[in-house]
Design a protein around this motif. Structure first.
Motif, PDB file in Angstrom:
ATOM      1  N   GLY A  26     -22.121 -32.013  36.712  1.00 23.43           N
ATOM      2  CA  GLY A  26     -22.075 -31.757  35.287  1.00 23.43           C
ATOM      3  C   GLY A  26     -21.094 -30.668  34.897  1.00 23.43           C
ATOM      4  N   VAL A  27     -21.050 -30.407  33.605  1.00 25.05           N
ATOM      5  CA  VAL A  27     -20.178 -29.409  33.009  1.00 25.05           C
ATOM      6  C   VAL A  27     -21.036 -28.222  32.581  1.00 25.05           C
ATOM      7  N   ALA A  28     -20.515 -27.014  32.723  1.00 21.41           N
ATOM      8  CA  ALA A  28     -21.296 -25.818  32.417  1.00 21.41           C
ATOM      9  C   ALA A  28     -21.810 -25.833  30.989  1.00 21.41           C
ATOM     10  N   GLY A  29     -23.067 -25.389  30.842  1.00 25.52           N
ATOM     11  CA  GLY A  29     -23.694 -25.300  29.529  1.00 25.52           C
ATOM     12  C   GLY A  29     -24.563 -26.505  29.230  1.00 25.52           C
ATOM     13  N   PRO A  31     -26.329 -29.603  26.880  1.00 23.27           N
ATOM     14  CA  PRO A  31     -25.847 -30.498  25.823  1.00 23.27           C
ATOM     15  C   PRO A  31     -26.208 -29.958  24.448  1.00 23.27           C
ATOM     16  N   THR A  32     -25.550 -30.486  23.411  1.00 19.98           N
ATOM     17  CA  THR A  32     -25.694 -29.923  22.067  1.00 19.98           C
ATOM     18  C   THR A  32     -27.114 -30.061  21.520  1.00 19.98           C
ATOM     19  N   TRP A  33     -27.890 -31.012  21.982  1.00 18.80           N
ATOM     20  CA  TRP A  33     -29.228 -31.220  21.414  1.00 18.80           C
ATOM     21  C   TRP A  33     -30.263 -30.204  21.894  1.00 18.80           C
ATOM     22  N   VAL A  34     -29.940 -29.471  22.946  1.00 16.06           N
ATOM     23  CA  VAL A  34     -30.906 -28.522  23.500  1.00 16.06           C
ATOM     24  C   VAL A  34     -31.133 -27.366  22.529  1.00 16.06           C
ATOM     25  N   ARG A  35     -32.404 -27.063  22.276  1.00  9.06           N
ATOM     26  CA  ARG A  35     -32.791 -25.924  21.458  1.00  9.06           C
ATOM     27  C   ARG A  35     -33.619 -24.955  22.303  1.00  9.06           C
ATOM     28  N   SER A  36     -33.521 -23.687  21.960  1.00  8.38           N
ATOM     29  CA  SER A  36     -34.310 -22.688  22.679  1.00  8.38           C
ATOM     30  C   SER A  36     -35.796 -22.958  22.452  1.00  8.38           C
ATOM     31  N   ARG A  72     -35.245 -19.324  38.602  1.00  5.08           N
ATOM     32  CA  ARG A  72     -34.168 -19.231  37.623  1.00  5.08           C
ATOM     33  C   ARG A  72     -33.330 -20.506  37.621  1.00  5.08           C
ATOM     34  N   LEU A  73     -32.807 -20.827  36.427  1.00  4.94           N
ATOM     35  CA  LEU A  73     -32.087 -22.073  36.210  1.00  4.94           C
ATOM     36  C   LEU A  73     -30.725 -21.806  35.582  1.00  4.94           C
ATOM     37  N   THR A  74     -29.735 -22.588  35.975  1.00  5.79           N
ATOM     38  CA  THR A  74     -28.436 -22.594  35.313  1.00  5.79           C
ATOM     39  C   THR A  74     -28.238 -23.960  34.683  1.00  5.79           C
ATOM     40  N   ALA A  75     -27.853 -23.954  33.402  1.00  7.11           N
ATOM     41  CA  ALA A  75     -27.758 -25.203  32.646  1.00  7.11           C
ATOM     42  C   ALA A  75     -26.368 -25.820  32.752  1.00  7.11           C
ATOM     43  N   PHE A  76     -26.354 -27.142  32.953  1.00  7.96           N
ATOM     44  CA  PHE A  76     -25.145 -27.959  32.917  1.00  7.96           C
ATOM     45  C   PHE A  76     -25.463 -29.204  32.091  1.00  7.96           C
ATOM     46  N   LEU A  82     -29.235 -33.334  30.250  1.00  8.61           N
ATOM     47  CA  LEU A  82     -29.373 -31.926  30.620  1.00  8.61           C
ATOM     48  C   LEU A  82     -29.596 -31.816  32.125  1.00  8.61           C
ATOM     49  N   ILE A  83     -28.774 -30.988  32.769  1.00 10.95           N
ATOM     50  CA  ILE A  83     -28.910 -30.724  34.200  1.00 10.95           C
ATOM     51  C   ILE A  83     -29.258 -29.248  34.370  1.00 10.95           C
ATOM     52  N   LEU A  84     -30.360 -28.981  35.044  1.00  7.58           N
ATOM     53  CA  LEU A  84     -30.783 -27.610  35.303  1.00  7.58           C
ATOM     54  C   LEU A  84     -30.771 -27.363  36.799  1.00  7.58           C
ATOM     55  N   GLN A  85     -29.959 -26.418  37.196  1.00  8.26           N
ATOM     56  CA  GLN A  85     -29.773 -26.118  38.618  1.00  8.26           C
ATOM     57  C   GLN A  85     -30.683 -24.957  39.012  1.00  8.26           C
ATOM     58  N   GLU A  86     -31.630 -25.230  39.882  1.00  7.14           N
ATOM     59  CA  GLU A  86     -32.586 -24.219  40.357  1.00  7.14           C
ATOM     60  C   GLU A  86     -31.945 -23.409  41.481  1.00  7.14           C
TER      61      GLU A  86
END
Length: 361
Positions: A26-29, A31-36, A72-76, A82-86
């Protein structure tokens, strides 16, 4: 503030280097639909709670229900997925490694997809629904600290919003997830009980953050709190908190907090309300006069050069001062001293409602 800076710094160190990892694609960050927000559901057969934060990448994390530590997760993202890297540190000297990949899509507001460990034969099913933390019923008595925690750190609130157990001796309560205990005060009113609850909550939050910052091979370490009542009078309550912690930094550390509270309102009583003359410079003079440091020792030099900052508590014998601003390398020099009340009487506030508690006729 000292411990918060330390623990936040350690959390950032724990994730340092992880940003260079990219094992889940995936690409860093996000997707646009994700909300906190916070989500709860299942990862395979286990219950989990997960937080996403678009403004603060370090707040992306999740935990298995019943466990103290966060992962902890990094979002892609890949398109709308949505890809979350643990990412986890295995040891103190190592950088983070990828231990799992979430692949999630949004279906009618629910996050569905899978989690897969590197090298695993097959993924586990994931289903996460939005959790309205603001509407969760309180399982502890309402208090300013509990309500603030729900607003500022909803994931920690979800963890800590649970009933506490009273010890068999009825003298303390225990927060079950962190294992920390705190004194109870017989006959305390609602305001004082709320203040004491908030002190334990504050320490429990730091303890859980500490555990989350530790590498896997050091999970026996962490955060220890020893809180004691040092004085109880009709109008005053004083406590001392001694904290010892190792959260994965260069070395273990410790600090002390002194508290003076109004027994009716639970509010802090400023030292100046009891003794207006006790300025920082005056406290330093009193401390040095009572200190047992050898005049030719290294500690004596350190104590004379330090700022006049102390953990202050009241005891049956007087005012206890403990330096709280020394560098770690000189922490052994931070001995507590007690200044007798009689020595302070001339500068006491005789008009204070607390005067008779400290100077009974």
């Amino acid at each position: 503030m000292r411990r918060l800076f330390c623990l936040v710094g350690l959390a950032l160190l724990a994730s340092a280097g992880a940003q260079d990892l990219k094992k889940c694609g995936g690409v860093a960050g996000p997707p646009t639909w994700v909300r906190s927000g916070v989500y709860s559901g299942t990862l395979g057969p286990k219950a989990v709670t997960l937080a996403l934060d678009r403004q603060n990448a370090d707040a992306n994390r999740y935990f298995y229900v019943g466990r103290a530590g966060d992962l902890r997760l990094t979002a892609f993202h890949s398109g709308e997925t949505l890809i979350l890297q643990e990412e986890v540190r295995k040891s103190l000297a190592s950088a983070s490694v990828v231990t799992g990949c979430f692949t999630l899509t949004r279906v009618d507001g629910v996050l569905r997809g899978s989690w897969k460990a590197p090298g695993a034969a097959s993924p586990l099913k994931v289903s996460l629904e939005p959790l309205n933390v603001a509407q969760l019923p309180l399982k502890l008595p309402s208090s300013p600290g509990l309500l603030k925690l729900r607003r500022s750190d909803p994931l920690a609130f979800v963890k800590l919003n649970r009933a506490w157990a009273v010890a068999l001796d009825t003298q303390s309560v225990r927060e079950p997830l962190s294992g920390l205990t705190y004194p109870r005060v017989p006959g305390a009113g609602a305001a004082l009980r709320a203040a004491l609850q908030d002190r334990l909550l504050l320490n429990a939050v730091d303890a859980l953050e500490c555990v989350s910052s530790l590498p896997e091979d050091m999970l026996g370490e962490g955060y220890t709190l020893n809180a004691t009542v040092t004085l109880l009078t009709p109008r005053l309550l004083s406590l001392r908190e001694d904290v010892y912690y190792f959260c994965g930094g260069a070395h273990p550390d410790n600090f002390s907090v002194g508290l003076i509270l109004d027994r009716m309102t639970g509010q802090p009583v400023p030292l100046a309300a009891l003794w207006p003359s006790l300025t920082p410079s005056r406290l330093k003079t009193l401390y040095l006069a009572a200190s047992a440091a050898d005049p030719v020792s290294e500690c004596d030099d350190v104590l004379r050069d330090m700022e006049g900052s102390y953990a202050v508590s009241l005891g049956s014998g007087g005012l206890t001062l403990t330096p709280d601003g020394l560098p770690h390398v000189y922490s052994a020099c931070a001995e507590s001293v007690t200044v007798p009340y009689g020595q302070l009487r001339r500068g006491a506030n005789t008009a204070s409602r607390y005067f008779a508690d400290l100077y009974p006729k």
